[in-house]
Design a protein around this motif. Sequence first.
Motif, PDB file in Angstrom:
ATOM      1  N   VAL A 280       0.856  -1.196   0.000  1.00  0.00           N
ATOM      2  CA  VAL A 280       0.000   0.000   0.000  1.00  0.00           C
ATOM      3  C   VAL A 280       0.888   1.241   0.000  1.00  0.00           C
ATOM      4  O   VAL A 280       1.788   1.380   0.820  1.00  0.00           O
ATOM      5  CB  VAL A 280      -0.991   0.024   1.186  1.00  0.00           C
ATOM      6  CG1 VAL A 280      -2.010  -1.094   1.057  1.00  0.00           C
ATOM      7  CG2 VAL A 280      -0.290  -0.047   2.520  1.00  0.00           C
ATOM      8  N   ASP A 281       0.625   2.081  -0.957  1.00  0.00           N
ATOM      9  CA  ASP A 281       1.414   3.303  -1.110  1.00  0.00           C
ATOM     10  C   ASP A 281       0.630   4.442  -0.462  1.00  0.00           C
ATOM     11  O   ASP A 281      -0.425   4.841  -0.953  1.00  0.00           O
ATOM     12  CB  ASP A 281       1.635   3.552  -2.611  1.00  0.00           C
ATOM     13  CG  ASP A 281       2.514   4.758  -2.876  1.00  0.00           C
ATOM     14  OD1 ASP A 281       2.664   5.598  -1.972  1.00  0.00           O
ATOM     15  OD2 ASP A 281       3.039   4.862  -4.009  1.00  0.00           O
ATOM     16  N   GLU A 282       1.158   4.932   0.671  1.00  0.00           N
ATOM     17  CA  GLU A 282       0.451   5.979   1.423  1.00  0.00           C
ATOM     18  C   GLU A 282       1.118   7.351   1.257  1.00  0.00           C
ATOM     19  O   GLU A 282       1.034   8.204   2.143  1.00  0.00           O
ATOM     20  CB  GLU A 282       0.338   5.570   2.892  1.00  0.00           C
ATOM     21  CG  GLU A 282      -0.542   4.324   3.045  1.00  0.00           C
ATOM     22  CD  GLU A 282      -0.734   3.850   4.481  1.00  0.00           C
ATOM     23  OE1 GLU A 282      -1.818   3.335   4.787  1.00  0.00           O
ATOM     24  OE2 GLU A 282       0.213   3.978   5.290  1.00  0.00           O
ATOM     25  N   GLY A 305       5.784   4.891   2.183  1.00  0.00           N
ATOM     26  CA  GLY A 305       5.497   6.290   2.510  1.00  0.00           C
ATOM     27  C   GLY A 305       6.543   7.192   1.902  1.00  0.00           C
ATOM     28  O   GLY A 305       7.538   6.733   1.328  1.00  0.00           O
ATOM     29  N   SER A 306       6.315   8.494   2.011  1.00  0.00           N
ATOM     30  CA  SER A 306       7.234   9.446   1.395  1.00  0.00           C
ATOM     31  C   SER A 306       7.156  10.796   2.092  1.00  0.00           C
ATOM     32  O   SER A 306       6.103  11.173   2.607  1.00  0.00           O
ATOM     33  CB  SER A 306       6.867   9.631  -0.076  1.00  0.00           C
ATOM     34  OG  SER A 306       7.640  10.662  -0.650  1.00  0.00           O
ATOM     35  N   ALA A 307       8.294  11.507   2.060  1.00  0.00           N
ATOM     36  CA  ALA A 307       8.300  12.889   2.547  1.00  0.00           C
ATOM     37  C   ALA A 307       7.957  13.861   1.430  1.00  0.00           C
ATOM     38  O   ALA A 307       7.875  15.065   1.653  1.00  0.00           O
ATOM     39  CB  ALA A 307       9.685  13.223   3.116  1.00  0.00           C
ATOM     40  N   ALA A 308       7.730  13.327   0.224  1.00  0.00           N
ATOM     41  CA  ALA A 308       7.645  14.197  -0.955  1.00  0.00           C
ATOM     42  C   ALA A 308       6.468  15.156  -0.906  1.00  0.00           C
ATOM     43  O   ALA A 308       6.595  16.314  -1.289  1.00  0.00           O
ATOM     44  CB  ALA A 308       7.573  13.353  -2.222  1.00  0.00           C
ATOM     45  N   LYS A 309       5.312  14.684  -0.478  1.00  0.00           N
ATOM     46  CA  LYS A 309       4.131  15.535  -0.538  1.00  0.00           C
ATOM     47  C   LYS A 309       3.984  16.354   0.738  1.00  0.00           C
ATOM     48  O   LYS A 309       3.561  17.501   0.686  1.00  0.00           O
ATOM     49  CB  LYS A 309       2.871  14.694  -0.751  1.00  0.00           C
ATOM     50  CG  LYS A 309       2.959  13.726  -1.921  1.00  0.00           C
ATOM     51  CD  LYS A 309       2.980  14.425  -3.260  1.00  0.00           C
ATOM     52  CE  LYS A 309       3.156  13.416  -4.377  1.00  0.00           C
ATOM     53  NZ  LYS A 309       3.144  13.959  -5.700  1.00  0.00           N
ATOM     54  N   SER A 310       4.314  15.759   1.889  1.00  0.00           N
ATOM     55  CA  SER A 310       4.100  16.495   3.126  1.00  0.00           C
ATOM     56  C   SER A 310       5.248  17.471   3.410  1.00  0.00           C
ATOM     57  O   SER A 310       5.021  18.492   4.064  1.00  0.00           O
ATOM     58  CB  SER A 310       3.901  15.544   4.301  1.00  0.00           C
ATOM     59  OG  SER A 310       4.641  14.378   4.123  1.00  0.00           O
TER      60      SER A 310
END
Length: 475
Positions: A280-282, A305-310
């Motif tokens: 699952v890509d959150e 997860g990623s820091a890219a959007k937040s």
Amino acid sequence: MPTISASGLAQLLGDWRDDGPALRALADRVRLLLLDGRVLSGSRLPAERELAAAVGVSRTTVAAAYARLRDSGHLRSVRGSGSVITLPTGSRSGSAEPLTAAGGLVNLTRAVLPAAPVLAGAARAAAEDLLAHLPGDGYELLGVPSLRAALAERYTARGLPTAPEEVLVTLGAQHAVGLLCRAFLAPGDRVLVESPGYPYAVDAARGVGGRPVAVPVTAGTGDTPGGWDEEALEDAFARTRPALAYLMPGFQNPTGAVMPPALRHRVVELARRYGTRLVVDETTNDLALDGPVPPPFPADAVHVGSAAKSLWGGLRIGWVRADAATVQHAAAHRTPWELGTPVLEQLVVARCLPQLDDVLVDRCGELRQRRDVLSAELAAALPEWDVPHVPGGLALWVRLPTATSSALALAAQRHGVLLTPGPRFGVDGAFERYLRLPFGADAGTLRTVVVPALARAWRDTGAVAPVSRRLEVIV
Ligand SMILES: Cc1ncc(COP(=O)(O)O)c(C=O)c1O
């Protein structure tokens, strides 16, 4: 060298004709397929006679279209290999381009925001933190301990108990998805994916020989909530017993749909029954615009997860959350390709995490305003478009009254707006009736530049001019 058959290219071209000369329309549409990634640079195009037969034009028209692509640097003749489509040298990736680029071009191929303000201070503090790491060798295949611990703590606080050994820090979420595909797929394996969905995930699965099995997701409209077709999901699991399922349960890219809790549990059950590894890509999960952030997916899944959007895409920090054995197995698949994630960027994210909830309040407030401005302006200027209400994420998945998304993207570029047409988000060229419209640009730009340009492009659709030479990255 990849080769595209005449029938395959004809399918990707779809309804490519417009009111102008066929040779120009055909060349423009082939170039669009190259630029948005549906056709890979370096692919061999079909012979002129075959393509002419497949798309129902004369060989002279195809020859003239190919000549036009050759003139613009998008096609070259390779002895023994025919015509090879290629990005021209000097083609720009747009890597350092702000959302509103010089020359008035607005880049809506990316669903992104600039860096959160917290980043400046965090980067300065992280530079100090780095000093403690300098005596070490700096190769962080699993991630620096402080970031792994901080990410584990965040999952735990959000209801998913996690130990630092259950976190693998990666070079962004896309890298995490690619790594999981390399670690857990064998050529020929079925991979359940969403359609529309995130195209680079499908590309990653295909890159290791996976065979995508698409399940539909819809954006909500009016009173109808969008989302996953449960029956289709169950059928796809039962019919294909996929080795891996890739889902975006929290503000799915591009529809913005959120998977309800009961369906999440059903998916876990299905994955267990059919021996499917659930990924699952959150990445967009924290961008909740109308309510609370959805809780993490149940523990059985491998979380990405990623820091890219937040925080910021330029950090290139993502992660995998899984049981420790899965983390070790995935990490072991890094070394043929790269040797770990840069330390400084990890320290920056570790510095930001304690403040992330406050950052998200600001970021989501800003995005909510931008979503509302874009929706209202579209309703006023283009009432015939079906604009869904999305509860989160970064984009609207708009339904057009006609199957003209690619033509519209070509026309919009002439009016200064870069778009990714709907078919790029489908597994096999569907969605010509849809357009993804990110709302990350500021409200003034959306109101005074984007929507007027879309309205002009919409009016022009059917009479488009040649596109310039650009390669865009879709995020
Ligand atoms: C669902 C999803 N996964 C992955 C990515 C890529 O994330 P990253 O920049 O962390 O590689 C994106 C970017 O838009 C995304 O929407």
